[in-house]
Write a protein that holds these residues in place. Structure first.
Motif, PDB file in Angstrom:
ATOM      1  N   SER A 231       4.765   6.659  11.316  1.00 23.70           N
ATOM      2  CA  SER A 231       6.490   5.514  10.678  1.00 23.70           C
ATOM      3  C   SER A 231       7.027   5.859  12.214  1.00 23.70           C
ATOM      4  O   SER A 231       7.007   6.970  13.606  1.00 23.70           O
ATOM      5  N   SER A 232       7.058   4.781  12.113  1.00 19.70           N
ATOM      6  CA  SER A 232       8.654   4.251  13.144  1.00 19.70           C
ATOM      7  C   SER A 232       9.213   5.692  13.146  1.00 19.70           C
ATOM      8  O   SER A 232       9.517   5.716  12.423  1.00 19.70           O
ATOM      9  N   PRO A 233       9.920   5.475  14.610  1.00 22.13           N
ATOM     10  CA  PRO A 233      11.148   6.717  14.783  1.00 22.13           C
ATOM     11  C   PRO A 233      12.458   5.841  14.208  1.00 22.13           C
ATOM     12  O   PRO A 233      13.213   6.671  14.570  1.00 22.13           O
ATOM     13  N   PHE A 234      12.000   4.231  15.119  1.00 17.88           N
ATOM     14  CA  PHE A 234      13.417   3.853  15.058  1.00 17.88           C
ATOM     15  C   PHE A 234      13.460   3.906  13.037  1.00 17.88           C
ATOM     16  O   PHE A 234      13.073   2.989  12.449  1.00 17.88           O
ATOM     17  N   THR A 235      14.940   3.920  12.978  1.00 17.35           N
ATOM     18  CA  THR A 235      15.373   3.699  11.114  1.00 17.35           C
ATOM     19  C   THR A 235      16.701   2.417  11.421  1.00 17.35           C
ATOM     20  O   THR A 235      17.332   2.508  12.407  1.00 17.35           O
ATOM     21  N   ILE A 236      16.988   2.232   9.937  1.00 15.26           N
ATOM     22  CA  ILE A 236      18.095   1.254  10.196  1.00 15.26           C
ATOM     23  C   ILE A 236      19.368   1.872   9.172  1.00 15.26           C
ATOM     24  O   ILE A 236      18.497   2.238   8.214  1.00 15.26           O
ATOM     25  N   GLU A 237      20.351   2.229   9.455  1.00 12.95           N
ATOM     26  CA  GLU A 237      21.189   2.496   8.684  1.00 12.95           C
ATOM     27  C   GLU A 237      22.063   1.680   8.356  1.00 12.95           C
ATOM     28  O   GLU A 237      22.428   2.264   7.630  1.00 12.95           O
TER      29      GLU A 237
ATOM     30  N   CYS B 142      21.249 -10.639  12.399  1.00 11.26           N
ATOM     31  CA  CYS B 142      22.017  -9.588  12.148  1.00 11.26           C
ATOM     32  C   CYS B 142      22.334  -8.871  12.711  1.00 11.26           C
ATOM     33  O   CYS B 142      21.882  -8.475  13.771  1.00 11.26           O
ATOM     34  N   ILE B 143      23.531  -7.309  12.719  1.00 14.11           N
ATOM     35  CA  ILE B 143      24.314  -7.265  13.251  1.00 14.11           C
ATOM     36  C   ILE B 143      23.183  -5.565  12.771  1.00 14.11           C
ATOM     37  O   ILE B 143      23.912  -5.402  11.356  1.00 14.11           O
ATOM     38  N   VAL B 144      22.603  -4.555  13.423  1.00 17.51           N
ATOM     39  CA  VAL B 144      22.184  -3.389  12.682  1.00 17.51           C
ATOM     40  C   VAL B 144      22.499  -2.470  13.830  1.00 17.51           C
ATOM     41  O   VAL B 144      22.493  -2.382  14.729  1.00 17.51           O
ATOM     42  N   GLN B 145      23.070  -1.495  12.761  1.00 18.80           N
ATOM     43  CA  GLN B 145      23.052  -0.259  12.717  1.00 18.80           C
ATOM     44  C   GLN B 145      21.350   0.573  13.263  1.00 18.80           C
ATOM     45  O   GLN B 145      21.108   1.056  12.128  1.00 18.80           O
ATOM     46  N   MET B 146      21.070   1.444  14.436  1.00 20.07           N
ATOM     47  CA  MET B 146      20.321   1.401  14.430  1.00 20.07           C
ATOM     48  C   MET B 146      20.202   3.216  14.899  1.00 20.07           C
ATOM     49  O   MET B 146      20.775   3.665  15.031  1.00 20.07           O
ATOM     50  N   ALA B 147      18.990   4.236  14.546  1.00 18.86           N
ATOM     51  CA  ALA B 147      18.898   5.452  14.530  1.00 18.86           C
ATOM     52  C   ALA B 147      17.856   6.028  15.424  1.00 18.86           C
ATOM     53  O   ALA B 147      16.927   5.031  15.356  1.00 18.86           O
ATOM     54  N   TYR B 148      17.055   6.980  15.585  1.00 22.44           N
ATOM     55  CA  TYR B 148      15.806   7.637  16.467  1.00 22.44           C
ATOM     56  C   TYR B 148      16.027   8.538  15.568  1.00 22.44           C
ATOM     57  O   TYR B 148      16.877   9.440  16.198  1.00 22.44           O
ATOM     58  N   PHE B 149      14.824   9.592  15.359  1.00 19.57           N
ATOM     59  CA  PHE B 149      14.194  10.283  14.780  1.00 19.57           C
ATOM     60  C   PHE B 149      13.164  10.374  14.984  1.00 19.57           C
ATOM     61  O   PHE B 149      12.152   9.840  14.447  1.00 19.57           O
ATOM     62  N   PHE B 150      13.064  11.409  15.865  1.00 15.71           N
ATOM     63  CA  PHE B 150      11.471  11.295  16.497  1.00 15.71           C
ATOM     64  C   PHE B 150      10.930  12.835  15.310  1.00 15.71           C
ATOM     65  O   PHE B 150      10.792  13.910  15.735  1.00 15.71           O
ATOM     66  N   ASP B 151       9.169  12.604  14.152  1.00 20.73           N
ATOM     67  CA  ASP B 151       9.039  13.698  13.914  1.00 20.73           C
ATOM     68  C   ASP B 151       7.591  14.023  14.185  1.00 20.73           C
ATOM     69  O   ASP B 151       6.673  13.034  13.950  1.00 20.73           O
ATOM     70  N   GLU B 152       7.177  15.037  14.954  1.00 18.41           N
ATOM     71  CA  GLU B 152       5.747  15.731  15.200  1.00 18.41           C
ATOM     72  C   GLU B 152       5.120  15.379  14.290  1.00 18.41           C
ATOM     73  O   GLU B 152       4.064  15.043  14.591  1.00 18.41           O
ATOM     74  N   ASN B 153       5.225  15.545  12.788  1.00 11.09           N
ATOM     75  CA  ASN B 153       4.033  16.200  11.220  1.00 11.09           C
ATOM     76  C   ASN B 153       4.387  14.614  10.767  1.00 11.09           C
ATOM     77  O   ASN B 153       3.365  14.434  10.088  1.00 11.09           O
ATOM     78  N   ASP B 154       5.001  13.763  11.762  1.00 13.71           N
ATOM     79  CA  ASP B 154       4.215  12.421  10.937  1.00 13.71           C
ATOM     80  C   ASP B 154       4.469  10.812  12.107  1.00 13.71           C
ATOM     81  O   ASP B 154       5.625  11.340  12.792  1.00 13.71           O
ATOM     82  N   LYS B 155       3.477  10.985  13.058  1.00 13.84           N
ATOM     83  CA  LYS B 155       3.588  10.017  13.905  1.00 13.84           C
ATOM     84  C   LYS B 155       3.077   8.608  14.115  1.00 13.84           C
ATOM     85  O   LYS B 155       3.067   7.791  14.260  1.00 13.84           O
TER      86      LYS B 155
ATOM     87  N   ARG C 122       1.051  -1.189   0.552  1.00 13.35           N
ATOM     88  CA  ARG C 122      -0.126  -0.113   0.435  1.00 13.35           C
ATOM     89  C   ARG C 122       1.069   1.342  -0.101  1.00 13.35           C
ATOM     90  O   ARG C 122       0.425   1.951  -0.295  1.00 13.35           O
ATOM     91  N   ASN C 123       2.026   1.076   0.986  1.00 14.79           N
ATOM     92  CA  ASN C 123       3.045   2.569   1.032  1.00 14.79           C
ATOM     93  C   ASN C 123       4.044   2.700  -0.001  1.00 14.79           C
ATOM     94  O   ASN C 123       5.326   2.850   0.006  1.00 14.79           O
ATOM     95  N   ASP C 124       3.792   1.124  -0.494  1.00 15.04           N
ATOM     96  CA  ASP C 124       5.754   1.095  -1.478  1.00 15.04           C
ATOM     97  C   ASP C 124       6.497   0.837  -0.794  1.00 15.04           C
ATOM     98  O   ASP C 124       7.974   1.483  -0.795  1.00 15.04           O
ATOM     99  N   LEU C 125       5.838   0.295   0.557  1.00 13.70           N
ATOM    100  CA  LEU C 125       7.536   0.203   1.161  1.00 13.70           C
ATOM    101  C   LEU C 125       8.062  -1.704   1.786  1.00 13.70           C
ATOM    102  O   LEU C 125       6.978  -2.346   1.862  1.00 13.70           O
ATOM    103  N   TYR C 126       8.961  -1.354   2.052  1.00 12.28           N
ATOM    104  CA  TYR C 126       9.603  -2.599   2.169  1.00 12.28           C
ATOM    105  C   TYR C 126       9.325  -2.204   4.668  1.00 12.28           C
ATOM    106  O   TYR C 126      10.542  -1.535   4.611  1.00 12.28           O
ATOM    107  N   LYS C 127       9.447  -2.955   5.560  1.00 13.08           N
ATOM    108  CA  LYS C 127       9.463  -3.242   6.947  1.00 13.08           C
ATOM    109  C   LYS C 127       9.786  -4.173   7.431  1.00 13.08           C
ATOM    110  O   LYS C 127       9.614  -5.260   7.148  1.00 13.08           O
TER     111      LYS C 127
END
Length: 676
Positions: free
Chosen positions: A150-156, A135-148, A99-104
């Motif tokens: 989506s997950s704030p956790f991201t894979i670098e 896996c060994i995963v390097q994680m990052a965190y970014f919270f977007d107040e305008n997009d609540k 639906r969102n054309d994304l891999y999750k």
């Protein structure tokens, strides 16, 4: 290094590990073996002791700092948020959100869902989409107040610590650098065992445990003593198998959940192993029937649909008695629960019965300190081999004997295919090598059939398995080491007064009875032993003694019932309970000891008499003769009345005996003693 270690290390660089290192770290870290060994393969890929020590230290550090324990998931999430960046070790599974054309991605221990993952990873790491990988995963965190949403956790950055892909052609080519015995030793070391401590037969048993992991819809049973490592392979060696502890399950969990429309364990795992078969229990009444359908065809019906799956089924359990006792009192499927124990149709689905009692209990010296494949490489190899088949491998040089029915043929072919996949994965084998595997496969299936014969009787009489050489047309028969009590009735002449008879016991099961009689000086007393409180059996032998007293002199002038005492003892060999058809056998035993002459070698006495000597009919002759054959009988003393029933006996069974007919009690005594 040993020569074989050096050869393996040079041939498969980065894919082997010293197994003592696994034991050393595993004892202090509750992490899957396949994850641990992959890290060891990365950081300890050297034969230098100092380098190995540094590598072990690095692996321990990584596990301590980055491995996510489920109970610490919230703590790790907080660390990612507070620092902005953090590296974790976790199992990652990905899916396409169309639906969102994304891999999750989904994190198993961390408990995160819907974390966006870049499509670039799937080109090289397609296992992320087919069950997931660690896996060994390097994680990052970014919270977007305008997009609540989506997950704030991201894979670098994501780096697999399992095999992301498998080059089978490379493995096939490199396998040819090793002899058969070298390759078998490598496989056994790869599961943590030391092959130099085991006999060749045990090595094949250890390999057989792996067959459900390489063969689709394969049904294996292994029962044996505790402590022989029965469940180790399915719990630790492969991330593609699951061990159902305790045995209790539901149809929804194992096969299909009608409410959620999700397939169960058989659709998500390569192998489903049931630990402790004695505890197998379905909460659903139709559970056993659905399991039988699945074991036979790889499919099952739920609701309006028929579902298919490829998972193999393994049944593991303990035998608390010696095999000899179990064979005499029950059968080798005895440890199964009551709902299955007498179900011959269920056990007929078993492709192989692995004799766990032939595998020694595990001692420290049985675990290897040498090199073997890292567990995940072995698991990937076995999973890829499920896509291939060698079920026709025997056809060029051999064909199977006529005692094997279609279900037997399928079982033998599956076992042959599985073992060839393990030992000769590239398909390079000669006639002698495939014959060795064929013989082993036939023995394992015949062990199943021998027990079915005990449970189901005449329906499973065809157990004389064989294979025929296509060139010489020579037929080779296989036997099972512990099979069917062939030594119960020994070869050669016995002692006077010792006889064997077969009949249906109190439990309804046909059994074999040994009657032993002693004669001493006295005044005509008759004593019995071994009868307990069974009045019908006592009355039967009392009938024999009354006839013996009244008619002894007409049989032989040597018989004395006034100056001799007689003791008659009976042994219920199979423990099925006594019966009231013992009179003729008891009479012949008394006459035999009285005249000092043994009965004919390997003779079984059938039939009974009334107090006046009237001969009585033998019921269920076909089944009775089958048990005579199993017990080692070669000659059968049979009343002439039973001649009309011989047509019910399969020719293959009838041909095994010398039938001796008798018309009266006296005639039976003379013929049993070999007096013309």
């Amino acid at each position: 290094m040993e020569d074989l270690d050096r050869k393996l290390y040079d041939t498969f660089p980065g894919k082997v590990v010293r197994k003592d290192l696994t034991k050393k770290i595993k004892e202090g870290a509750n992490v899957p073996v396949y994850v641990l060994e992959y890290l060891l393969g990365m950081y300890c890929a050297t034969d230098d002791e100092e380098g190995i020590e540094d590598g072990v230290h690095q692996v321990k550090k990584i596990l301590a700092e980055n491995y996510v324990r489920p109970d610490e998931a919230e703590k790790v999430k907080s660390q990612i948020r507070e620092s902005g960046h953090f590296t974790v070790i976790d199992r990652i599974t990905a899916r396409l959100d169309a639906r969102n054309d994304l891999y999750k991605a989904e994190f198993s221990n961390l408990g995160l869902f819907d974390v966006v993952i870049s499509a670039k990873y799937f080109k090289d790491y397609d296992k992320l989409l087919t069950g997931g990988i660690w896996c060994i995963v390097q994680m990052a965190y970014f919270f977007d107040e305008n997009d609540k949403t989506s997950s704030p956790f991201t894979i670098e950055k994501l780096t697999p610590i399992q095999m992301p892909s498998m080059d089978m052609d490379e493995l096939f080519d490199q396998r040819e650098r090793f002899s058969k015995d070298e390759w078998i030793d490598i496989l056994i070391r790869s599961i943590g065992m030391e092959p130099t401590q085991f006999e060749q037969a045990v090595k094949w048993h250890l390999l057989e445990r792996l067959v459900p992991l390489v063969e689709n819809n394969y049904n294996l049973c292994e029962l044996g003593p505790r402590g022989t490592g029965k469940s180790h392979v399915y719990k630790e060696i492969s991330p593609n198998s699951i061990l159902v502890s305790g045995g209790q399950t539901t149809v929804a969990n194992l096969f299909y959940n009608m409410a959620s429309h999700q397939i169960g364990l058989v659709g998500t795992w390569d192998t489903v192993a049931f630990d402790e078969v004695a505890g197998i229990k379905f909460k659903d009444q139709d559970g056993i029937q659905i399991m039988k359908d699945y074991m036979a065809s790889g499919s099952f019906a739920r609701g309006r649909e028929e579902k298919t799956a490829a998972a193999s089924m393994v049944f593991i359990g303990n035998i608390n008695q010696s095999v000899d006792v179990l064979l005499k009192t029950s059968n080798l499927f005895g440890p199964f629960p009551d709902g299955m124990a007498g179900d011959s149709a269920f056990f007929d689905r078993m492709h192989f019965y692995l004799p766990g009692w032939e595998i020694p209990k595990m001692h420290p010296e049985f675990f290897t300190n040498n090199y073997g494949f890292i567990t995940d490489y072995l698991a990937c190899f076995m999973r890829e081999m499920r896509k291939r088949s060698f079920s026709d491998a025997i056809d060029h040089d051999f064909h199977l004997g006529n005692n094997l029915n279609q279900r037997d043929v399928i079982a033998v072919r599956k076992t042959v295919s599985g073992l060839i996949k393990l030992v000769y994965p590239g398909g390079q084998f000669d006639k002698a090598e495939v014959e060795e595997i064929l013989h082993y496969a036939l023995v394992g299936r015949r062990r199943v059939k021998e027990q079915l014969k005990k449970i189901g009787g005449l329906e499973f009489y065809d157990v004389n398995f064989s294979y025929i050489d296509n060139d010489s047309m020579e037929e080779q028969f296989v036997s099972v080491p512990e099979q069917g009590g062939g030594k119960i009735i020994p070869e050669g002449m016995g002692k006077p007064g010792h006889v064997y008879t077969v009949g249906r016991g109190k439990t309804g099961v046909i059994g074999t009875y040994n009657i032993e009689t002693e004669m001493t000086s006295g005044n005509g007393k008759f004593e019995r032993a071994g009868f307990g409180s069974d009045s019908a059996a006592k009355e039967s032998v009392d009938t024999a003694f009354h006839y013996f007293k009244s008619n002894g002199k007409s049989i032989s002038g040597k018989i004395s019932t006034k100056k001799k005492d007689y003791l008659l003892q009976i042994q219920d060999i199979y423990g099925v309970g006594l019966n009231d058809q013992l009179s003729l056998a008891a009479l012949i035993a008394l006459c035999s000891v009285a005249v000092g002459r043994p009965v004919q070698s390997q003779l079984v006495i059938l039939g009974s008499i009334s107090i006046s000597g009237t001969v009585q009919k033998v019921d269920d002759l076909a089944s009775i003769l089958q048990v005579c054959l199993d017990s080692g009988g070669k000659k059968v003393l049979l009343p002439m009345l039973a001649a009309a029933d011989l047509g019910t006996v399969p020719p293959e069974v009838f041909a095994k005996f010398q039938i001796i007919f008798y018309q009266s009690a006296g005639d039976a005594v003379f013929k049993a003693l070999g007096v013309s």
